[in-house]
Design an enzyme around this catalytic site. Structure first.
Site, mmCIF file in Angstrom:
data_model
loop_
_atom_site.group_PDB
_atom_site.id
_atom_site.type_symbol
_atom_site.label_atom_id
_atom_site.label_comp_id
_atom_site.label_asym_id
_atom_site.label_seq_id
_atom_site.Cartn_x
_atom_site.Cartn_y
_atom_site.Cartn_z
ATOM 1 N N GLU A 10 0.752 -1.299 0.014
ATOM 2 C CA GLU A 10 -0.019 -0.031 -0.069
ATOM 3 C C GLU A 10 0.955 1.355 -0.081
ATOM 4 O O GLU A 10 0.190 2.162 -0.522
ATOM 5 C CB GLU A 10 -0.906 0.048 1.250
ATOM 6 C CG GLU A 10 -2.131 -0.979 1.197
ATOM 7 C CD GLU A 10 -3.073 -1.012 2.181
ATOM 8 O OE1 GLU A 10 -3.779 0.007 2.386
ATOM 9 O OE2 GLU A 10 -2.993 -2.186 2.951
ATOM 10 N N ASP A 83 -2.573 -4.563 3.459
ATOM 11 C CA ASP A 83 -2.801 -4.607 5.058
ATOM 12 C C ASP A 83 -3.608 -6.000 5.453
ATOM 13 O O ASP A 83 -4.452 -6.163 4.883
ATOM 14 C CB ASP A 83 -3.178 -3.714 5.760
ATOM 15 C CG ASP A 83 -2.188 -2.406 5.930
ATOM 16 O OD1 ASP A 83 -1.020 -2.510 5.678
ATOM 17 O OD2 ASP A 83 -2.742 -1.249 6.177
ATOM 18 N N ASP A 85 -6.354 -6.901 6.996
ATOM 19 C CA ASP A 85 -7.331 -6.650 7.690
ATOM 20 C C ASP A 85 -8.466 -6.605 6.529
ATOM 21 O O ASP A 85 -8.234 -6.772 5.437
ATOM 22 C CB ASP A 85 -7.390 -5.246 8.634
ATOM 23 C CG ASP A 85 -7.009 -4.107 7.852
ATOM 24 O OD1 ASP A 85 -6.979 -4.137 6.620
ATOM 25 O OD2 ASP A 85 -6.733 -3.026 8.298
ATOM 26 N N GLU A 87 -10.285 -4.035 5.079
ATOM 27 C CA GLU A 87 -9.741 -3.052 4.222
ATOM 28 C C GLU A 87 -8.542 -3.687 3.216
ATOM 29 O O GLU A 87 -8.815 -3.387 2.213
ATOM 30 C CB GLU A 87 -9.624 -1.801 4.773
ATOM 31 C CG GLU A 87 -9.474 -0.735 3.748
ATOM 32 C CD GLU A 87 -10.088 0.509 4.426
ATOM 33 O OE1 GLU A 87 -10.270 1.422 3.424
ATOM 34 O OE2 GLU A 87 -10.737 0.734 5.511
ATOM 35 N N TYR A 302 1.313 -5.209 13.306
ATOM 36 C CA TYR A 302 0.436 -4.507 13.009
ATOM 37 C C TYR A 302 -0.513 -3.943 13.898
ATOM 38 O O TYR A 302 -0.848 -4.520 15.101
ATOM 39 C CB TYR A 302 -0.524 -5.447 12.169
ATOM 40 C CG TYR A 302 -1.421 -4.802 11.272
ATOM 41 C CD1 TYR A 302 -1.164 -3.937 10.129
ATOM 42 C CD2 TYR A 302 -3.119 -5.073 11.408
ATOM 43 C CE1 TYR A 302 -2.010 -3.056 9.533
ATOM 44 C CE2 TYR A 302 -3.937 -4.355 10.393
ATOM 45 C CZ TYR A 302 -3.666 -3.385 9.440
ATOM 46 O OH TYR A 302 -4.613 -2.601 8.742
ATOM 47 N N ARG A 304 -3.715 -2.173 13.867
ATOM 48 C CA ARG A 304 -4.951 -2.312 13.954
ATOM 49 C C ARG A 304 -5.600 -3.812 14.362
ATOM 50 O O ARG A 304 -5.767 -4.644 13.613
ATOM 51 C CB ARG A 304 -5.870 -2.198 12.510
ATOM 52 C CG ARG A 304 -5.569 -0.608 12.300
ATOM 53 C CD ARG A 304 -6.341 -0.252 11.035
ATOM 54 N NE ARG A 304 -5.945 1.043 10.641
ATOM 55 C CZ ARG A 304 -4.845 1.498 9.926
ATOM 56 N NH1 ARG A 304 -4.434 0.593 9.170
ATOM 57 N NH2 ARG A 304 -4.753 2.671 9.489
ATOM 58 N N HIS A 348 -5.100 -11.018 14.561
ATOM 59 C CA HIS A 348 -3.669 -10.571 14.594
ATOM 60 C C HIS A 348 -3.174 -10.628 16.115
ATOM 61 O O HIS A 348 -3.971 -10.643 16.840
ATOM 62 C CB HIS A 348 -3.404 -9.185 13.897
ATOM 63 C CG HIS A 348 -4.122 -8.878 13.007
ATOM 64 N ND1 HIS A 348 -3.877 -9.709 11.716
ATOM 65 C CD2 HIS A 348 -5.085 -7.915 12.519
ATOM 66 C CE1 HIS A 348 -4.686 -9.090 10.733
ATOM 67 N NE2 HIS A 348 -5.438 -8.096 11.295
#
Length: 767
Positions: A10, A83, A85, A87, A302, A304, A348
């Site tokens: 990203e 990432d 997750d 999203e 990570y 989030r 995670h």
């Protein structure tokens, strides 16, 4: 393995870090986030065709798309490494569609931490795109689009242009409003405290205070001064005897490692960082930082996550580090393993350093100030969570006199354990301090020195802060780790909520919008309904609920409420009441009201157009004026020379028309809620971002910190009759030089000397 592979991540920072670990057979490129999304100008969802989304390439990203298409065509395998997750999964899915990647050529990889070992292992074990994760993200995106794009126009027409509504933001605004109403409706109740000041019978005669507990073995609360005086009369001539002395070792366990929510809360409390800033700095630490001798490395896992899980490898590394640095006594008999609360996704690990041996001190020279402070917070919390309990020597004493009992307690640190590294911050305003107790024995007779009685009133619940609002949202299941920071930022940006000091307060605009939402869209503004929707999205992720089914269930009621609201409000325009301030217009004498403009909120005369007086907004600060005891205010002014705004703090009676009340106290230092422990005066701290240590400005106090040691240039003597605004214009440039000096510190050594000489020359010219 294929001859040549393309890895798409990203951000350029992540691309740089990962590229270093994979070698020449891999090309690593950044997609810069989403490349395809719902269009901005229209709804982008075909409701008639079962909520079919209409995705379009994002304007301005044509060059990135073209470059990635070319690179993907030339590669044997394309690894989508966005990432880990929902999203991130959705971005990978959009990339696959947008670049027309065939299934056999496309691999999905995720990195919980960006270290050489994890990156290389993940590339060796790719997987397919998880469609359940993608569908959960699509459902969230379309839900938010339906609410935002169909409800916001109603707010524009009926209240004011530029407003917005949202599934999570509307509930967060309501929570702040509900708390404000609780505070407004709160009725304080009187109560009294009574302390007996006693002397031990030993040689030293150490004085201590014992708090009143009750009568005849039962706890009693003193509601009035008459009740206090009655206790004093009954006990002042009695014999004070030590009834019991209990000595115990109290153990305190360390806090678990950080989740997204607890990191944002603690960074707000300890570092004064907003949730949005916290996540931006954490993203930098996760994606990679240039470390001398190591190159670019990801420093944390990570960020989030709502999981408290720690990998066995990380637990083993922490054990080795703790035993090596602190010794065997600081490591518990068994490693601490933490369980996430019910409802956590647990996808995670918890947030932790990717390598515990990289201590904050070792990395300090390679990190910016904000990166260093946040990394130190994460590193300390992780190390502490694997250490032994802290042990306190606790003493509790019960004293009896004429049937009444008084209690005293104290505790002292016996073994520091995890507190040698870290202690969690608190939201409480003030904590009760315990005085040390003499060595007392059961049956011992004590001498009464005197009594101390104090009147108190129960306090309303505190206003939310960034930290406490996020905690409340998490407790009630509203939003998810990725949504906390943007939600808090949105309600402040929309001016539904304002920030005064660290506290969040509802505005009249926020109150009007919330009233409309509660009246016409009760489900969207309901905390339980919103929490239920989050569970529905989780079930989509687990593959147990079809995503379009969630949309169908929601939209039927929503569309009905929307049509009814438009009918009910036909021809109605809802007025937002003016927020009246205590400031008086110097031209016509009316109370000024708060208005909003393109540069934020300001004060204006309500008599416009007859009177067009305006002035910057005044905000009340914690603490008391050190000169007259009045309220302290935060004010802004504009320099006549540079036309730029500046901020200063002053007494509410500065420039008062009433000469008997007039006070000239003014400072650049920020008042804080803490009082000086020596003299009791309000303490101040240096202005600026990040943590600043408070100091006492009372010259008569032994805790006084001279001005030259506070980090500001020593001010020139103020000319007689000089106004605060004139004084400001002389002083403000000096503060700017300090900021320039900090920026210069990042330049190479050769440039640094030149910059220093230039700065010195400018200072000389200025003088």
């Amino acid at each position: 393995m294929a001859n040549h592979s393309l890895v798409i991540v990203e951000s350029p920072a992540k691309a740089k870090t990962i590229g270093k670990y994979l070698g020449k057979d891999f090309t690593v490129k950044a997609c810069m986030g989403h490349l395809r999304d719902l269009p901005k100008s229209t709804l982008g969802v075909d409701v008639e065709k079962d909520f079919e989304p209409i995705y379009k390439p994002i304007k301005g990203k044509e060059d990135i798309i073209s470059d990635l298409k070319k690179s993907a065509k030339a590669a044997d395998t394309v690894y989508l490494a966005t990432d880990p997750d929902r999203e991130g999964e959705a971005i990978s899915w959009h990339l696959k569609q947008l670049l027309n990647l065939p299934d056999e050529k496309t691999k999905r990889v995720t990195f919980n931490e960006i270290t050489k070992k994890v990156v290389q292992e993940s590339i060796r074990e790719p997987r397919d795109i998880d469609q359940n994760l993608v569908d959960a993200q699509q459902a969230r995106r379309i839900l938010d689009r339906l609410v935002g794009y169909e409800l916001s126009p109603l707010l524009w027409k009926k209240i004011r242009r530029g407003l917005s509504a949202g599934r999570v933001q509307s509930v967060a605004t309501r929570m702040v409003d509900d708390r404000e109403r609780e505070i407004e409706a709160f009725q304080p109740e009187e109560y009294w405290s009574l302390d007996a000041n006693l002397l031990g019978s030993d040689v030293k005669k150490i004085p201590f205070a014992a708090h009143y507990h009750g009568k005849n073995g039962k706890k009693a609360e003193l509601k009035s001064e008459a009740e206090v005086d009655a206790v004093i009369r009954e006990t002042e001539n009695g014999v004070f005897t030590v009834r019991s002395v209990k000595r115990t070792d109290k153990q305190r366990s360390p806090s678990p490692p950080f989740t997204t929510s607890t990191l944002q809360q603690e960074a707000s409390r300890k570092l004064s960082m907003t949730p949005r800033r916290t996540m931006a700095i954490a993203q930098q630490l996760y994606e990679g930082v240039d470390i001398e001798g190591e190159g670019t490395v990801g420093l944390i896992t990570y960020m989030r996550t709502d999981s408290l899980r720690i990998s066995e490898e990380a637990i083993a590394s922490a054990k080795e580090f703790i035993l090596g640095r602190y010794g065997a006594a600081y490591y518990p008999p068994q490693a601490h393993r933490y369980k996430a609360k019910a409802g956590a996704q647990d996808a995670h690990e918890a947030i932790r350093p990717s390598n515990v041996n990289w201590t904050p001190e070792d990395l300090r020279k390679n990190l910016t100030g904000e990166q260093y402070r946040l990394y130190r917070l994460i590193w300390s919390r992780f190390v502490a969570c694997q250490m032994s309990n802290a042990v306190y020597d606790s003493v509790a004493v019960e004293i009896e006199a004429s049937g009444h009992s008084f209690r005293a307690s104290s505790s002292s640190l016996k073994f520091s354990g995890y507190t040698a590294v870290y202690e969690e911050g608190k939201d409480d305003e003030k904590e009760e301090k315990e005085s040390p107790l003499p060595a007392l024995q059961e049956g011992e007779t004590l001498a009464l020195k005197d009594f101390t009685k104090d009147q108190h009133f129960t306090q309303p619940p505190a206003h939310y802060t960034d930290a406490t609002l996020i905690r409340a949202m998490e407790e009630q299941g509203i939003g998810r780790p990725s949504t906390y920071a943007p939600t808090v930022s949105t309600i402040i940006d929309r001016e539904y909520v304002i920030k005064e000091g660290k506290y969040l307060r509802i505005t009249n605009l926020g109150r009007v919008v919330t009233e409309l939402m509660k009246d016409k869209f009760s489900d969207i503004a309901d905390t339980k309904f919103t929490a239920h929707m989050e569970k529905e999205l989780d079930s989509v992720e687990e593959g147990t609920t079809p995503w379009k089914g969630v949309l169908r269930d929601f939209y039927g009621d929503f569309e009905e409420h929307l049509k009814k609201a438009e009918q009910d409000l036909e021809g109605v325009r809802i007025k937002v009441p003016d927020e009246v301030s205590e400031e008086v217009c110097p031209e016509c004498g009316r109370n000024l009201v708060v208005k909003s403009g393109r540069f934020g909120r300001f004060l204006a005369c309500p008599g416009y157009p007859d009177c067009s007086f305006t002035m910057p907004l005044v905000v009340e600060m914690p603490g008391r004026c050190p000169k007259c005891g009045g309220r302290l205010m935060k004010r802004t002014g504009t320099s006549k020379k540079t036309n730029k705004q500046y901020t200063y703090y002053c007494c509410e009676h500065l420039n008062s028309r009433d000469e008997s009340q007039k006070c000239d106290f003014m400072t650049w230092d920020v008042p804080v809620k803490d009082d000086c422990p020596v003299c009791g005066h309000t303490m101040f701290k240096k202005a600026g971002k990040g943590f600043k240590k408070p100091f006492c400005i009372n010259e008569a106090c032994s805790n006084f910190l001279p001005e030259e040691k506070r980090g500001y240039p020593k001010p020139a003597a103020k000319a007689e009759g000089e106004s605060p605004a004139e004084e400001t214009e002389e002083k403000k440039p000096a503060a700017k030089k300090t900021a320039a000096k900090k920026t210069a510190a990042k330049k190479p050594a050769a440039k640094k000397t030149a910059a220093k000489k230039t700065a010195a020359k400018k200072t000389a010219e200025k003088a």
